[in-house]
Design a protein around this motif. Structure first.
Motif, short mmCIF file in Angstrom:
data_model
loop_
_atom_site.label_atom_id
_atom_site.label_comp_id
_atom_site.label_asym_id
_atom_site.label_seq_id
_atom_site.Cartn_x
_atom_site.Cartn_y
_atom_site.Cartn_z
N ASP A 172 0.83 -1.21 0.00
CA ASP A 172 0.00 0.00 0.00
C ASP A 172 0.86 1.25 0.00
N GLY A 173 0.54 2.17 -0.88
CA GLY A 173 1.21 3.46 -0.91
C GLY A 173 2.55 3.48 -1.60
N ALA A 174 3.08 2.32 -1.98
CA ALA A 174 4.38 2.28 -2.65
C ALA A 174 4.21 2.65 -4.12
N VAL A 175 5.05 3.56 -4.59
CA VAL A 175 4.93 4.09 -5.95
C VAL A 175 6.11 3.62 -6.78
N PRO A 176 5.85 3.06 -7.96
CA PRO A 176 6.96 2.64 -8.82
C PRO A 176 7.71 3.83 -9.37
N PRO A 177 8.94 3.66 -9.82
CA PRO A 177 9.70 4.79 -10.40
C PRO A 177 9.00 5.32 -11.64
N ALA A 178 9.30 6.58 -11.96
CA ALA A 178 8.61 7.25 -13.07
C ALA A 178 8.76 6.50 -14.38
N GLU A 179 9.94 5.88 -14.59
CA GLU A 179 10.17 5.16 -15.85
C GLU A 179 9.24 3.96 -16.01
N ALA A 180 8.71 3.46 -14.89
CA ALA A 180 7.82 2.29 -14.93
C ALA A 180 6.38 2.67 -14.60
N GLU A 181 6.09 3.97 -14.60
CA GLU A 181 4.74 4.41 -14.26
C GLU A 181 3.71 3.79 -15.19
N GLY A 182 2.66 3.26 -14.59
CA GLY A 182 1.61 2.62 -15.37
C GLY A 182 1.86 1.16 -15.68
N ARG A 183 3.13 0.74 -15.58
CA ARG A 183 3.46 -0.66 -15.88
C ARG A 183 4.04 -1.40 -14.69
N GLY A 184 4.34 -0.67 -13.61
CA GLY A 184 5.04 -1.28 -12.48
C GLY A 184 4.17 -1.40 -11.24
N MET A 185 4.44 -2.44 -10.46
CA MET A 185 3.80 -2.64 -9.15
C MET A 185 4.89 -2.94 -8.13
N VAL A 186 4.92 -2.18 -7.03
CA VAL A 186 5.85 -2.45 -5.94
C VAL A 186 5.18 -3.45 -5.00
N VAL A 187 5.85 -4.58 -4.79
CA VAL A 187 5.19 -5.70 -4.12
C VAL A 187 6.08 -6.29 -3.03
N GLN A 188 5.44 -7.10 -2.17
CA GLN A 188 6.17 -7.83 -1.15
C GLN A 188 7.05 -8.91 -1.80
N SER A 189 8.14 -9.22 -1.13
CA SER A 189 8.90 -10.41 -1.51
C SER A 189 8.20 -11.62 -0.91
N LEU A 190 7.92 -12.60 -1.73
CA LEU A 190 7.20 -13.79 -1.28
C LEU A 190 8.02 -15.04 -1.57
N ASP A 191 7.72 -16.07 -0.84
CA ASP A 191 8.25 -17.40 -1.14
C ASP A 191 7.25 -18.02 -2.11
N MET A 192 7.54 -17.93 -3.41
CA MET A 192 6.58 -18.35 -4.42
C MET A 192 6.44 -19.87 -4.46
N LEU A 193 5.21 -20.31 -4.59
CA LEU A 193 4.92 -21.73 -4.67
C LEU A 193 5.04 -22.19 -6.13
N PRO A 194 5.55 -23.41 -6.35
CA PRO A 194 5.86 -23.85 -7.73
C PRO A 194 4.66 -24.39 -8.49
N VAL A 195 3.46 -23.93 -8.13
CA VAL A 195 2.24 -24.44 -8.73
C VAL A 195 1.48 -23.31 -9.41
N GLU A 196 1.16 -23.49 -10.67
CA GLU A 196 0.29 -22.56 -11.37
C GLU A 196 -1.14 -23.05 -11.17
N CYS A 197 -1.98 -22.20 -10.60
CA CYS A 197 -3.32 -22.63 -10.19
C CYS A 197 -4.33 -22.28 -11.27
N VAL A 198 -4.63 -23.25 -12.11
CA VAL A 198 -5.54 -23.06 -13.24
C VAL A 198 -6.94 -23.48 -12.83
N VAL A 199 -7.91 -22.62 -13.16
CA VAL A 199 -9.32 -22.94 -12.95
C VAL A 199 -10.02 -22.84 -14.29
N ARG A 200 -10.79 -23.87 -14.61
CA ARG A 200 -11.53 -23.92 -15.88
C ARG A 200 -13.02 -24.00 -15.58
N GLY A 201 -13.77 -23.06 -16.16
CA GLY A 201 -15.21 -23.09 -16.02
C GLY A 201 -15.91 -23.52 -17.28
#
Length: 294
Positions: free
Chosen positions: A84-113
């Protein structure tokens, strides 16, 4: 690679996926910058040329969906990786998201309807999708009796993602976490499908990625419910269409997939996308964002 990672003051480029670039802050803070490029991929290949404006369109759509899933739709707040409140640098404005560092899980979670794509091909042969038995008599583009969770193993860049069973997911992340991934993915899909339906759209299928925060909380990450990670169809066309092509009038990169499937035998490097395919795809991305967020 098309649209190479841009140098950003105060950030060090650490990794590039098929369509996103990751950066770490030079001051050592425990956060990351995710920048959506204009690159487009299909069949596990990055294609030439890029889709103009795609990175900004997908970022805007992800941010909108993160907000909906934070309780704006009346459901429970799904934890996500945005700071919340974190702003990406101007060069990445509109394309960037400042995010938490996470321990990513090795599973892509696909849902089909809905039954389509590789699921339709498997169903025709075996009556299953990712090994899950389905009722007889379904057609291409039909709605499934219930959404199904069909996970995949997230392969390294340049390798193919591999569909896996729920049992294999349990082996990778443990029984409790696998159940949480399945249940949360199905919950998000159902909520998003209802929102899309109210906008005249069908969310046919989608894929999510999750990581664990410092407290072990399952956290939605990466992009979410974009036209790259999901299939969106025109609901009116689906109801009135008499052929699969008419029913599955899409607002995603299906234009690219269809052209590539018809123009390439999947050996060697893929051909360059024609300008009309690039322009039509960009227009569909813009139209989807307008339809959902208006």
């Amino acid at each position: 690679m098309t649209d190479a990672a841009t140098p950003l003051a105060g950030w060090t480029h650490t990794y590039s996926g098929k369509v996103r670039d990751l950066y770490r802050p030079e001051d050592g803070a425990d956060r990351m910058l995710v920048v959506a490029s204009d690159r487009v991929s299909a069949f596990d290949h990055v294609l030439e040329p890029a889709i103009p404006g795609k990175g900004a369109l997908l970022t805007a759509l992800s941010l909108w969906w993160f907000a909906q899933l934070s309780g704006a739709d009346g459901g429970r707040a799904i934890p996500n990786h945005l700071i919340d409140g974190a702003v990406p640098p101007a060069e990445a404005e509109g394309r960037g998201m400042v995010v938490q560092s996470l321990d990513m899980l090795p599973v892509e979670c696909v849902v089909r309807g809905y039954l389509t794509g590789s699921g339709w091909a498997e169903y025709q042969q075996d009556g299953t999708v990712c090994g899950i038995p389905l009722p007889e008599g379904l057609g291409n583009g039909d709605r499934l009796p219930e959404p199904i969770f069909t996970p995949a193993y997230k392969a390294p860049l340049g390798e193919h993602d591999e569909n896996i069973s729920f049992e294999r997911t349990v082996e990778l992340v443990g029984a409790e976490r696998a159940a949480e991934l399945r249940d949360t993915s199905l919950e998000i899909y159902r909520r998003a499908a209802a929102i899309a339906e109210a906008k005249g759209l069908i969310l046919a299928d989608t894929k999510f990625e999750f990581g664990l925060d410092a407290d072990g909380v399952l956290t939605l990450a990466d992009e979410v419910l974009t036209s790259d990670s999901s299939r969106y169809w025109d609901a009116t066309a689906w109801r009135s269409g008499t052929t699969p092509a008419e029913r599955m009038a899409s607002f995603d990169k299906q234009i690219v997939r269809d052209w590539l499937a018809a123009s390439w035998d999947k050996t060697g490097s893929p051909p360059e996308l024609p300008s009309d395919i690039v322009e039509r795809t960009a227009a569909k991305y813009r139209e989807l964002l307008t339809l959902l967020t208006a």
